[in-house]
Design a protein around this motif. Sequence first.
Motif, PDB file in Angstrom:
ATOM      1  N   GLU A 104       0.843  -1.210   0.000  1.00  0.00           N
ATOM      2  CA  GLU A 104       0.000   0.000   0.000  1.00  0.00           C
ATOM      3  C   GLU A 104       0.874   1.255   0.000  1.00  0.00           C
ATOM      4  N   LYS A 105       1.938   1.245   0.815  1.00  0.00           N
ATOM      5  CA  LYS A 105       2.817   2.414   0.916  1.00  0.00           C
ATOM      6  C   LYS A 105       3.591   2.631  -0.382  1.00  0.00           C
ATOM      7  N   ILE A 106       3.962   1.536  -1.051  1.00  0.00           N
ATOM      8  CA  ILE A 106       4.681   1.663  -2.327  1.00  0.00           C
ATOM      9  C   ILE A 106       3.793   2.334  -3.369  1.00  0.00           C
ATOM     10  N   GLU A 107       2.516   1.954  -3.377  1.00  0.00           N
ATOM     11  CA  GLU A 107       1.585   2.575  -4.336  1.00  0.00           C
ATOM     12  C   GLU A 107       1.514   4.090  -4.108  1.00  0.00           C
ATOM     13  N   ILE A 108       1.547   4.504  -2.838  1.00  0.00           N
ATOM     14  CA  ILE A 108       1.518   5.942  -2.515  1.00  0.00           C
ATOM     15  C   ILE A 108       2.800   6.619  -3.008  1.00  0.00           C
ATOM     16  N   MET A 109       3.942   6.036  -2.698  1.00  0.00           N
ATOM     17  CA  MET A 109       5.208   6.688  -3.055  1.00  0.00           C
ATOM     18  C   MET A 109       5.397   6.767  -4.570  1.00  0.00           C
ATOM     19  N   VAL A 110       4.988   5.706  -5.276  1.00  0.00           N
ATOM     20  CA  VAL A 110       5.101   5.723  -6.744  1.00  0.00           C
ATOM     21  C   VAL A 110       4.178   6.799  -7.325  1.00  0.00           C
ATOM     22  N   SER A 111       2.976   6.942  -6.736  1.00  0.00           N
ATOM     23  CA  SER A 111       2.033   7.977  -7.213  1.00  0.00           C
ATOM     24  C   SER A 111       2.592   9.382  -6.984  1.00  0.00           C
ATOM     25  N   GLU A 112       3.523   9.505  -6.020  1.00  0.00           N
ATOM     26  CA  GLU A 112       4.141  10.809  -5.731  1.00  0.00           C
ATOM     27  C   GLU A 112       5.424  11.026  -6.539  1.00  0.00           C
ATOM     28  N   GLY A 113       5.705  10.106  -7.456  1.00  0.00           N
ATOM     29  CA  GLY A 113       6.844  10.299  -8.353  1.00  0.00           C
ATOM     30  C   GLY A 113       8.126   9.614  -7.929  1.00  0.00           C
ATOM     31  N   TYR A 114       8.098   8.837  -6.835  1.00  0.00           N
ATOM     32  CA  TYR A 114       9.292   8.096  -6.412  1.00  0.00           C
ATOM     33  C   TYR A 114       9.447   6.826  -7.248  1.00  0.00           C
ATOM     34  N   SER A 115      10.685   6.335  -7.340  1.00  0.00           N
ATOM     35  CA  SER A 115      10.928   5.073  -8.043  1.00  0.00           C
ATOM     36  C   SER A 115      10.390   3.909  -7.218  1.00  0.00           C
ATOM     37  N   TYR A 116      10.134   2.800  -7.889  1.00  0.00           N
ATOM     38  CA  TYR A 116       9.687   1.582  -7.207  1.00  0.00           C
ATOM     39  C   TYR A 116      10.852   1.046  -6.374  1.00  0.00           C
ATOM     40  N   PRO A 117      10.634   0.682  -5.113  1.00  0.00           N
ATOM     41  CA  PRO A 117      11.750   0.196  -4.281  1.00  0.00           C
ATOM     42  C   PRO A 117      12.330  -1.118  -4.804  1.00  0.00           C
ATOM     43  N   THR A 118      13.594  -1.333  -4.492  1.00  0.00           N
ATOM     44  CA  THR A 118      14.243  -2.592  -4.844  1.00  0.00           C
ATOM     45  C   THR A 118      13.835  -3.688  -3.852  1.00  0.00           C
ATOM     46  N   GLU A 119      14.190  -4.914  -4.198  1.00  0.00           N
ATOM     47  CA  GLU A 119      13.893  -6.057  -3.325  1.00  0.00           C
ATOM     48  C   GLU A 119      14.529  -5.854  -1.947  1.00  0.00           C
ATOM     49  N   PHE A 120      15.789  -5.429  -1.925  1.00  0.00           N
ATOM     50  CA  PHE A 120      16.485  -5.261  -0.648  1.00  0.00           C
ATOM     51  C   PHE A 120      15.867  -4.124   0.174  1.00  0.00           C
ATOM     52  N   GLU A 121      15.430  -3.065  -0.488  1.00  0.00           N
ATOM     53  CA  GLU A 121      14.775  -1.961   0.226  1.00  0.00           C
ATOM     54  C   GLU A 121      13.481  -2.425   0.884  1.00  0.00           C
ATOM     55  N   ILE A 122      12.719  -3.241   0.178  1.00  0.00           N
ATOM     56  CA  ILE A 122      11.454  -3.751   0.724  1.00  0.00           C
ATOM     57  C   ILE A 122      11.715  -4.634   1.947  1.00  0.00           C
ATOM     58  N   VAL A 123      12.693  -5.534   1.830  1.00  0.00           N
ATOM     59  CA  VAL A 123      12.984  -6.463   2.935  1.00  0.00           C
ATOM     60  C   VAL A 123      13.541  -5.691   4.139  1.00  0.00           C
ATOM     61  N   THR A 124      14.383  -4.698   3.873  1.00  0.00           N
ATOM     62  CA  THR A 124      14.947  -3.892   4.961  1.00  0.00           C
ATOM     63  C   THR A 124      13.844  -3.111   5.680  1.00  0.00           C
ATOM     64  N   ALA A 125      12.921  -2.529   4.913  1.00  0.00           N
ATOM     65  CA  ALA A 125      11.796  -1.804   5.518  1.00  0.00           C
ATOM     66  C   ALA A 125      10.938  -2.753   6.357  1.00  0.00           C
ATOM     67  N   MET A 126      10.724  -3.965   5.846  1.00  0.00           N
ATOM     68  CA  MET A 126       9.959  -4.963   6.594  1.00  0.00           C
ATOM     69  C   MET A 126      10.644  -5.303   7.908  1.00  0.00           C
ATOM     70  N   ALA A 127      11.976  -5.445   7.875  1.00  0.00           N
ATOM     71  CA  ALA A 127      12.726  -5.785   9.089  1.00  0.00           C
ATOM     72  C   ALA A 127      12.590  -4.680  10.142  1.00  0.00           C
ATOM     73  N   PHE A 128      12.793  -3.441   9.731  1.00  0.00           N
ATOM     74  CA  PHE A 128      12.675  -2.328  10.683  1.00  0.00           C
ATOM     75  C   PHE A 128      11.271  -2.266  11.289  1.00  0.00           C
ATOM     76  N   TYR A 129      10.269  -2.441  10.444  1.00  0.00           N
ATOM     77  CA  TYR A 129       8.878  -2.382  10.914  1.00  0.00           C
ATOM     78  C   TYR A 129       8.619  -3.501  11.932  1.00  0.00           C
ATOM     79  N   TYR A 130       9.105  -4.714  11.614  1.00  0.00           N
ATOM     80  CA  TYR A 130       8.894  -5.877  12.482  1.00  0.00           C
ATOM     81  C   TYR A 130       9.619  -5.717  13.821  1.00  0.00           C
ATOM     82  N   TYR A 131      10.881  -5.271  13.783  1.00  0.00           N
ATOM     83  CA  TYR A 131      11.636  -5.113  15.027  1.00  0.00           C
ATOM     84  C   TYR A 131      11.001  -4.056  15.928  1.00  0.00           C
ATOM     85  N   ASN A 132      10.487  -3.005  15.315  1.00  0.00           N
ATOM     86  CA  ASN A 132       9.803  -1.970  16.100  1.00  0.00           C
ATOM     87  C   ASN A 132       8.525  -2.526  16.716  1.00  0.00           C
ATOM     88  N   GLN A 133       7.797  -3.306  15.931  1.00  0.00           N
ATOM     89  CA  GLN A 133       6.557  -3.947  16.406  1.00  0.00           C
ATOM     90  C   GLN A 133       6.854  -4.891  17.572  1.00  0.00           C
TER      91      GLN A 133
END
Length: 431
Positions: A104-133
Amino acid sequence: MNYNEALQFIHESHKFGMRLGLDNIKKLLELLGNPQNNLKIIHVAGTNGKGSTCSFISSILKESGYKVGLYTSPFLETFTERIRVNGENIREEEVGEIVSLIKEKIEIMVSEGYSYPTEFEIVTAMAFYYYNQEKVDFVALEVGLGGRYDATNVIDKPVVSAITSISLDHTSILGDTLGKIAFEKGGIIKEDCPTIVYPQQEEASEVIKNICDEKKSKYIECDFKNIEIKSSNINSQIYNCNINGKELIDLEIKLIGDHQIKNSIVALNVIEYLNDIKITNISEENIRKGLLETKWPGRIEKISENPMFIIDGAHNEEGAKSLANSIDKYFENKNKILVIGMLEDKDIESVLDLLIPKFNNVITTTPDNPRAIDANKLKEKIGRYNIEVTCKPNIKEAVDYALKISNKDDVIISAGSLYMIGNVRSIIVNK
């Protein structure tokens, strides 16, 4: 989405390519509420040994009663290994839930003109979100590639940074000299945040010291001069060392090779620093148990006996040197069989020069990766060595053939690519 859908979504993002820069990961994390800003992070870069070092740090902290996130790559057997808390992989359902949110967040960022994240960026974001949770106390965070532009380098201020051994690898991306590579690794050094450093070759060392000076980061070089190895075999190693003037006697680790003792000392320097600034209270007993309990599969790991079968992720010159030294130390008079598969963009010639003369038989295979060198092509390269070489492109067939031609007193070693040895490990462990 479910786990398999989440993995498909993550892996399909590779078609968008790899880009330098941190703008994308910053935007994605901002949309996720910047979870990384709530975490106490130990950030570890280096060519070799960074995963082992993170594992030692994580294990010692866990044995001391802390809740610890461990982020590493690549995985050996299952994707969920990359994101762990106190040794437990992230659950598959949680991968599905977090990736749904990230989509959902990627769809927002792409609509705002950002590039689509790479595989490693997605996994890293998931890790940070999970550790915080999970409200972890600390995260041992392994850099993926380089440092300066690596997605993990989105963090503003780690508790401490560490740089393990630096050598030539990924030269097309990071540069073709130790100095250039050290500059990229040194990109994780932050203002007023100390940096613990594995003693480097002079060219790399000067670069790291200069960055530390510029950033007002205290440069702490580990002491390898006072290491005394008391015993070392294929099951464990016992040694004495000196950490910041404090002598530690009869430490034991299950990880094999002189280089793993050095990696453990980098970890011990990190722990000593955490104690010094009084954000941890870790006893020598915790340290001893944490070191002993550390596991890091796929690094000179014995996975079966009779014949002894060992896997190792050696895929560059320094990794191959470490493996070659261990072969001389533990298996000098044994009949040795090598199962090797490599990626085409690695320094294949250096690895072959170091490893092939150590073996009596060689079997080439093809790792399950689009960058893999074809097993037949690898066999041709080995042709210049006076040794028997068999080509088995299918990994299972290569393993089965190695077992077929071996006797119970022989040693089979599978090496050359982390992307291959995970498959080998599964084949042997599930036999």
